[in-house]
Design a protein around this motif. Structure first.
Motif: not given
Length: 73
Positions: A26-28, A30, A45-46, A48-50
């Protein structure tokens, strides 16, 4: 749970040759993975799921025994 996953991966790598652990984060989350040694896959990184990965080889080398019992066997 992350430490347990890494431990189990290390055990499997002795049998199947696993070298990397990957996560679709999840981006939060990372920052959490980076704090634990994971690296961000370039260009993800861009998404939806890095995607992040952890190289297991340094961990495996750190876990190898320093001394051998061969002289005693």
């Amino acid at each position: 749970m992350l430490h347990i996953a890494i431990y189990l991966t290390q055990k499997v790598s002795n049998i199947a040759g696993c070298r990397y652990v990957t996560v679709d984060s999840k981006p939060e989350s990372v920052g959490f993975y980076i704090k634990h040694g994971f690296k961000l896959v370039r260009g993800s990184s861009k998404k939806e799921y890095p995607v992040l990965y952890l190289n297991m080889q340094p961990i495996a080398e750190e876990l190898e025994p320093i001394e051998s019992l061969d002289p005693f066997v």
